[in-house]
Write a protein that holds these residues in place. Structure first.
Motif, PDB file in Angstrom:
ATOM      1  N   UNK A 648       0.845  -1.181   0.000  1.00  0.00           N
ATOM      2  CA  UNK A 648       0.000   0.000   0.000  1.00  0.00           C
ATOM      3  C   UNK A 648       0.887   1.241   0.000  1.00  0.00           C
ATOM      4  N   UNK A 649       0.626   2.119  -0.926  1.00  0.00           N
ATOM      5  CA  UNK A 649       1.403   3.346  -1.053  1.00  0.00           C
ATOM      6  C   UNK A 649       0.480   4.528  -0.779  1.00  0.00           C
ATOM      7  N   UNK A 650       0.920   5.433   0.151  1.00  0.00           N
ATOM      8  CA  UNK A 650       0.207   6.672   0.427  1.00  0.00           C
ATOM      9  C   UNK A 650       0.928   7.812  -0.285  1.00  0.00           C
ATOM     10  N   UNK A 651       0.185   8.592  -1.045  1.00  0.00           N
ATOM     11  CA  UNK A 651       0.769   9.694  -1.807  1.00  0.00           C
ATOM     12  C   UNK A 651       0.051  10.976  -1.455  1.00  0.00           C
ATOM     13  N   UNK A 652       0.743  11.916  -0.765  1.00  0.00           N
ATOM     14  CA  UNK A 652       0.093  13.198  -0.440  1.00  0.00           C
ATOM     15  C   UNK A 652       0.059  14.104  -1.667  1.00  0.00           C
ATOM     16  N   UNK A 653      -0.987  14.883  -1.761  1.00  0.00           N
ATOM     17  CA  UNK A 653      -1.085  15.830  -2.861  1.00  0.00           C
ATOM     18  C   UNK A 653      -0.083  16.960  -2.697  1.00  0.00           C
ATOM     19  N   UNK A 654       0.339  17.265  -1.437  1.00  0.00           N
ATOM     20  CA  UNK A 654       1.299  18.328  -1.159  1.00  0.00           C
ATOM     21  C   UNK A 654       2.418  17.753  -0.281  1.00  0.00           C
ATOM     22  N   UNK A 655       3.373  17.069  -0.896  1.00  0.00           N
ATOM     23  CA  UNK A 655       4.433  16.443  -0.091  1.00  0.00           C
ATOM     24  C   UNK A 655       5.300  17.452   0.648  1.00  0.00           C
ATOM     25  N   UNK A 656       5.290  18.722   0.231  1.00  0.00           N
ATOM     26  CA  UNK A 656       6.054  19.734   0.967  1.00  0.00           C
ATOM     27  C   UNK A 656       5.405  20.077   2.315  1.00  0.00           C
ATOM     28  N   UNK A 657       4.136  19.709   2.481  1.00  0.00           N
ATOM     29  CA  UNK A 657       3.441  19.962   3.738  1.00  0.00           C
ATOM     30  C   UNK A 657       3.346  18.718   4.616  1.00  0.00           C
ATOM     31  N   UNK A 658       3.278  17.535   3.950  1.00  0.00           N
ATOM     32  CA  UNK A 658       3.170  16.282   4.720  1.00  0.00           C
ATOM     33  C   UNK A 658       3.937  15.198   3.966  1.00  0.00           C
ATOM     34  N   UNK A 659       4.982  14.680   4.591  1.00  0.00           N
ATOM     35  CA  UNK A 659       5.810  13.646   3.972  1.00  0.00           C
ATOM     36  C   UNK A 659       5.517  12.295   4.626  1.00  0.00           C
ATOM     37  N   UNK A 660       5.336  11.254   3.771  1.00  0.00           N
ATOM     38  CA  UNK A 660       5.009   9.913   4.254  1.00  0.00           C
ATOM     39  C   UNK A 660       6.071   8.948   3.770  1.00  0.00           C
ATOM     40  N   UNK A 661       6.558   8.107   4.661  1.00  0.00           N
ATOM     41  CA  UNK A 661       7.558   7.112   4.280  1.00  0.00           C
ATOM     42  C   UNK A 661       6.903   5.997   3.458  1.00  0.00           C
ATOM     43  N   UNK A 662       7.610   5.505   2.420  1.00  0.00           N
ATOM     44  CA  UNK A 662       7.104   4.409   1.593  1.00  0.00           C
ATOM     45  C   UNK A 662       7.217   3.092   2.346  1.00  0.00           C
ATOM     46  N   UNK A 663       6.320   2.142   2.064  1.00  0.00           N
ATOM     47  CA  UNK A 663       6.369   0.848   2.767  1.00  0.00           C
ATOM     48  C   UNK A 663       7.562   0.024   2.312  1.00  0.00           C
ATOM     49  N   UNK A 664       8.066  -0.778   3.186  1.00  0.00           N
ATOM     50  CA  UNK A 664       9.208  -1.649   2.863  1.00  0.00           C
ATOM     51  C   UNK A 664       8.833  -3.120   2.878  1.00  0.00           C
ATOM     52  N   UNK A 665       7.674  -3.477   3.419  1.00  0.00           N
ATOM     53  CA  UNK A 665       7.282  -4.881   3.520  1.00  0.00           C
ATOM     54  C   UNK A 665       6.029  -5.152   2.701  1.00  0.00           C
ATOM     55  N   UNK A 666       5.910  -6.403   2.197  1.00  0.00           N
ATOM     56  CA  UNK A 666       4.719  -6.813   1.462  1.00  0.00           C
ATOM     57  C   UNK A 666       3.581  -7.107   2.428  1.00  0.00           C
ATOM     58  N   UNK A 667       2.382  -6.933   1.920  1.00  0.00           N
ATOM     59  CA  UNK A 667       1.205  -7.250   2.717  1.00  0.00           C
ATOM     60  C   UNK A 667       0.931  -8.741   2.702  1.00  0.00           C
ATOM     61  N   UNK A 668       0.461  -9.251   3.792  1.00  0.00           N
ATOM     62  CA  UNK A 668      -0.102 -10.593   3.864  1.00  0.00           C
ATOM     63  C   UNK A 668      -1.473 -10.451   4.511  1.00  0.00           C
ATOM     64  N   UNK A 669      -2.515 -10.676   3.714  1.00  0.00           N
ATOM     65  CA  UNK A 669      -3.883 -10.460   4.184  1.00  0.00           C
ATOM     66  C   UNK A 669      -4.578 -11.803   4.332  1.00  0.00           C
ATOM     67  N   UNK A 670      -4.829 -12.252   5.552  1.00  0.00           N
ATOM     68  CA  UNK A 670      -5.562 -13.516   5.729  1.00  0.00           C
ATOM     69  C   UNK A 670      -6.978 -13.413   5.157  1.00  0.00           C
ATOM     70  N   UNK A 671      -7.558 -14.555   4.852  1.00  0.00           N
ATOM     71  CA  UNK A 671      -8.906 -14.591   4.273  1.00  0.00           C
ATOM     72  C   UNK A 671      -9.908 -13.932   5.203  1.00  0.00           C
ATOM     73  N   UNK A 672     -10.753 -13.083   4.629  1.00  0.00           N
ATOM     74  CA  UNK A 672     -11.860 -12.436   5.339  1.00  0.00           C
ATOM     75  C   UNK A 672     -11.397 -11.652   6.568  1.00  0.00           C
ATOM     76  N   UNK A 673     -10.259 -10.980   6.453  1.00  0.00           N
ATOM     77  CA  UNK A 673      -9.744 -10.194   7.563  1.00  0.00           C
ATOM     78  C   UNK A 673      -9.201  -8.863   7.057  1.00  0.00           C
ATOM     79  N   UNK A 674      -8.990  -7.936   8.019  1.00  0.00           N
ATOM     80  CA  UNK A 674      -8.379  -6.648   7.735  1.00  0.00           C
ATOM     81  C   UNK A 674      -7.022  -6.572   8.410  1.00  0.00           C
ATOM     82  N   UNK A 675      -6.135  -5.791   7.810  1.00  0.00           N
ATOM     83  CA  UNK A 675      -4.823  -5.520   8.391  1.00  0.00           C
ATOM     84  C   UNK A 675      -4.641  -4.009   8.421  1.00  0.00           C
ATOM     85  N   UNK A 676      -4.181  -3.479   9.576  1.00  0.00           N
ATOM     86  CA  UNK A 676      -3.933  -2.043   9.720  1.00  0.00           C
ATOM     87  C   UNK A 676      -2.448  -1.770   9.541  1.00  0.00           C
ATOM     88  N   UNK A 677      -2.133  -0.833   8.665  1.00  0.00           N
ATOM     89  CA  UNK A 677      -0.749  -0.479   8.356  1.00  0.00           C
ATOM     90  C   UNK A 677      -0.414   0.871   8.980  1.00  0.00           C
TER      91      UNK A 677
END
Length: 825
Positions: A648-677
């Motif tokens: 999952x990649x988060x991209x701010x419309x104004x990176x000069x105001x809010x900077x977000x680090x890119x993810x380094x790990x792959x997601x593993x989503x179990x069946x019928x569940x949610x994962x919070x990043x």
């Protein structure tokens, strides 16, 4: 048109005196009728197309010729010496006056010579009124008719000895039956109507080499197997879009009749759609059928009903396996689901991935047919729609490995200079061979052939045409291809089988496999020119799949490939969807256009539903308090298997105001569940920042997965405000220190040396107050971001007692812990 209807020969029926008087009277009546018709119906004798089979109902009806006749059966379709031929049919008064003193009689061919060319056969078919060329009405046998009022009909039966027909030798003769009599408004004895057919006479069947005839026996059906499956007790239940095959496979159904009829013949070439076999096999166990209008939805108990064709499908498959195993039979496997080569060639020949899809369909077709029927098959055969061929179709067939192309004779007609029918095999270049079907013979079985008249006419014309072909060069046997339509009907199949058997019994036809026909030496004088695309029939082009249909269908494969990259059990989806994509291109949709459009749309909708089951839940706002912290975003997997290879990649419309680090790990989503990043972030300014959350596949050539989700991050209390607070605190401490020093100096001056405790000022927190603002219990310190939730979410409960700001909440009173993304470690 001025010819008499009866030739006044001196030896009519062997009784010169009596016959001559009757002949003179009939001559006068016939001459008058012919003159009237010549004035009223100019050119009517040539109204039927050359080479066609004219229905009796189209025969000219007028005051002079008010009767329509049918020949509905010929007891001996091939005449033999010392035999008798029985003819049955109906006489109908189609005029406006009562029919009187009428009788039906057989006409004896005159002169007693056979029809030796195919053009002579066509000439007989083209006639619409009685002519001298139809022969002489015999005085015996005759069938007396009742008075028939307008619109009334009466059956007749006539049995005639072959010897009385006075055939001069072997060959095909016209078989005509006419009605003589008068009407209430015209008392003259005259011909009132006629019906025509053909009668081969073959007294010496071993004198000529038989023609090698290959007959295609198609087993195809519009696709009904859906991409969806139903999970039930750890088993996968097949899903069909309708239950039409339950009827088709049962006795009385079309496909049942095709197998039942074909099983009694030898030397057939069965042309099978592998998808039909897969569907039949799926129906041999429990299966369900979609309710109308649910084609794009995941299959569930509430939108499906149990299928009813299990017993019929099981019996049909067993019957088919026994039929194709007969010696002399051959099985041709069409590409899986019979994709429409002509539509592809004309509307999307260079479409990316189409050649790969066709190649896979050919391989899957061969493996499916061999596996389901336990026979060897030939899978390098192309059969474009109705056999129509042009250069583009040939090129697509060649690119996908089809060395043999089944062609309609209308696409590669012979030169008028060629006075015989050449063999079917023609080299057309690029290593391909065209097997050209005889157009006229194949067309005999295109209609439903539901009436006895149509059936008899088709059988006798087939026998006549094949007999004449076999005698064109008796010692040089030809190879003929009989190509009925893909949707060969049950009645037409029985008629074709009857005609083949009669010709085979007459020994001028020998059934052979498709391979044997393809290996016969080609005729150097036969046409080998493949027509240009401009010569493709307009009617056939009108029913093609459009470029839009083809392009959107191939995109299914692209979307499917993306889904396959993230599934841990891709086999659950790959097979059903790959097959469904090819089914969307099926030639059978030509005759079921709306159903084909619904099927394609259903496949696309269901794939979109599966892909969309892995998603970022929609959100509106997240509050980010502080200059550093984390953003928390959830990803939901509603599939019944674990999903991986995503990020999952988060991209701010104004990176000069809010900077977000890119993810380094792959997601593993179990069946019928949610994962919070958790995404570490750094804010520079207060205020709203638009943020886009997009899933991507990992590995080589990452692709976007699903739709992006856009939400707002509300940034509050960043660095500038914090500095003011700490600056003010530092100043207060400095002033307090100065005051302490001054007070101590005063106490020293007054002799007071004791230390006094430092009391908090104005109720502020002391240095060890760890429960102060921003450090609430269970919190993550200043800067933790929480989802503000949807504006339409549930109302928060009001707190009893004194008003206060709850822990882990902002000063606006919103409880962040009740939002989609909960605040917590």
């Amino acid at each position: 048109m001025s010819e008499p209807a009866r030739h006044p020969g001196p030896e009519a029926d062997g009784r010169p005196g009596r016959a001559l008087g009757r002949t003179v009277r009939r001559l006068a009546g016939a001459l008058g009728a012919a003159l009237v018709l010549a004035a009223a119906l100019p050119g009517s004798a040539g109204a039927a197309p050359a080479g066609g089979t004219r229905p009796v109902a189209d025969t000219a009806v007028s005051a002079e010729l008010p009767v329509t006749m049918t020949i509905e059966s010929v007891s001996k379709p091939v005449a033999v010496q010392s035999g008798t031929v029985t003819i049955t049919g109906h006489v109908t008064n189609a005029g406006r006056s009562v029919l009187k003193s009428a009788h039906a009689a057989v006409r004896r061919p005159w002169p007693s010579k056979p029809l030796t060319t195919r053009s002579e056969l066509a000439s007989v078919s083209s006639r619409s009124v009685p002519l001298n060329a139809d022969g002489i009405s015999m005085d015996s046998p005759q069938y007396a008719l009742n008075e028939l009022g307008p619109g009334q009909s009466q059956p007749y039966t006539l049995s005639v000895a072959v010897a009385d027909l006075q055939f001069s030798g072997e060959g095909v003769y016209e078989l005509a039956v006419d009605v003589w009599g008068s009407t209430a408004d015209n008392q003259r004895d005259r011909p009132l109507g006629i019906a025509r057919s053909y009668l081969p006479y073959n007294p010496s069947p071993a004198d000529a080499q038989p023609s090698k005839v290959t007959t295609l026996w198609p087993l195809v059906h519009a696709p009904v197997l859906a991409a969806q499956t139903l999970s039930e007790n750890d088993q996968t239940v097949p899903v069909l879009r309708d239950d039409s095959l339950a009827t088709e496979f049962a006795p009385g159904g079309r496909l049942y009749a095709l197998v039942d009829t074909g099983a009694a013949l030898t030397g057939l070439t069965w042309v099978v759609d592998p998808d039909l076999l897969d569907t039949a096999f799926a129906m041999t166990r429990r299966y369900v059928v979609q309710k109308p209008g649910t084609g794009g939805n995941a299959a569930k108990d509430d939108n499906t009903v149990p299928g009813t064709g299990t017993a019929a499908a099981t019996a049909w498959l067993e019957k088919l396996r026994a039929a194709v195993a007969k010696p002399g039979s051959q099985v041709v496997a069409l590409p899986y689901a019979d994709p429409d080569l002509a539509s592809i060639a004309h509307n999307a020949p260079e479409l990316e991935g189409i050649d790969t899809a066709l190649g896979k369909a050919a391989t899957a077709g061969r493996l499916t047919v061999e596996g389901r029927l336990s026979v060897d098959t030939r899978a390098d055969v192309a059969w474009p729609h109705r056999g129509y061929l042009d250069q583009r179709i040939a090129a697509v067939a060649q690119r996908t490995g089809n060395s043999l192309v089944l062609v309609n004779g209308a696409s590669m007609p012979e030169s008028d200079a060629l006075k015989y029918t050449p063999s079917a095999a023609r080299p057309i270049g690029n290593g391909q061979t065209a097997l050209v079907a005889d157009q006229l013979i194949s067309s005999l079985f295109e209609d439903g052939l539901t009436t006895e008249e149509e059936q008899s006419r088709a059988v006798q014309r087939f026998l006549a045409e094949t007999f004449v072909i076999s005698r064109q060069e008796p010692q040089n046997p030809r190879g003929l291809l009989v190509m009925p339509p893909r949707d060969l009907g049950a009645d037409a199949a029985k008629v074709l089988a009857s005609a083949l058997q009669a010709a085979q019994d007459g020994k001028w036809v020998e059934p052979v496999r498709l391979d044997a026909l393809a290996q016969l030496p080609p005729d150097p004088r036969a046409s080998t020119a493949v027509p240009a695309p401009a010569d493709y029939p307009a009617r056939a082009r009108d029913s093609e799949l459009s470029a839009f249909d083809l392009t959107t269908t191939t995109r299914i494969q692209t979307d499917l490939d993306t889904l396959m990259r993230v599934l841990t059990l891709p086999q659950r989806v790959r097979g059903p969807f790959s097959a469904a994509m090819v089914r969307s291109l099926s030639t059978e949709w030509r005759t079921e256009g709306p159903a084909g459009a619904d099927y394609r749309e259903g496949v696309k909708r269901y794939l979109k539903e599966l892909t969309g089951a892995v998603k970022v839940p929609p959100k509106r706002e997240i509050t980010f308090a502080g200059d550093t912290g984390v953003l928390q975003v959830s990803v939901r997997n509603d599939l019944t298997q674990t999903v991986t290879n995503l990020k999952l990649v988060l991209t701010p419309a104004q990176p000069n105001r809010l900077r977000v680090e890119l993810p380094t790990e792959e997601l593993v989503l179990p069946a019928s569940q949610s994962v919070t990043l958790r995404f570490p972030a750094e804010a520079k300014n207060n205020g709203p920042v638009s943020m886009t959350a997009q899933l991507y596949t990992t590995g080589p050539n990452p692709q976007k997965y699903g739709e992006p989700v856009t939400f707002t991050v509300q940034v509050t209390s960043v660095t500038n405000g914090v500095l003011y607070v700490f600056g003010g605190a530092a100043l207060l401490l400095l002033l307090a220190a100065l005051r302490f020093v001054r007070q101590r100096k005063r106490r020293v001056a007054h002799g007071d040396e004791g230390d006094a405790p430092l009391a908090p000022q104005d109720g502020g927190a002391g240095p060890d107050d760890t429960d102060g603002p921003g450090r609430g219990e269970g919190g993550n310190g200043p800067g933790t971001a929480a989802d503000a939730g949807d504006a339409d979410g549930p109302e928060r409960p009001e707190h009893d007692g004194a008003a206060r700001t709850p822990r882990d909440s902002s000063a606006d009173g919103r409880d962040r812990a009740t939002s989609d993304e909960k605040v917590g470690p």
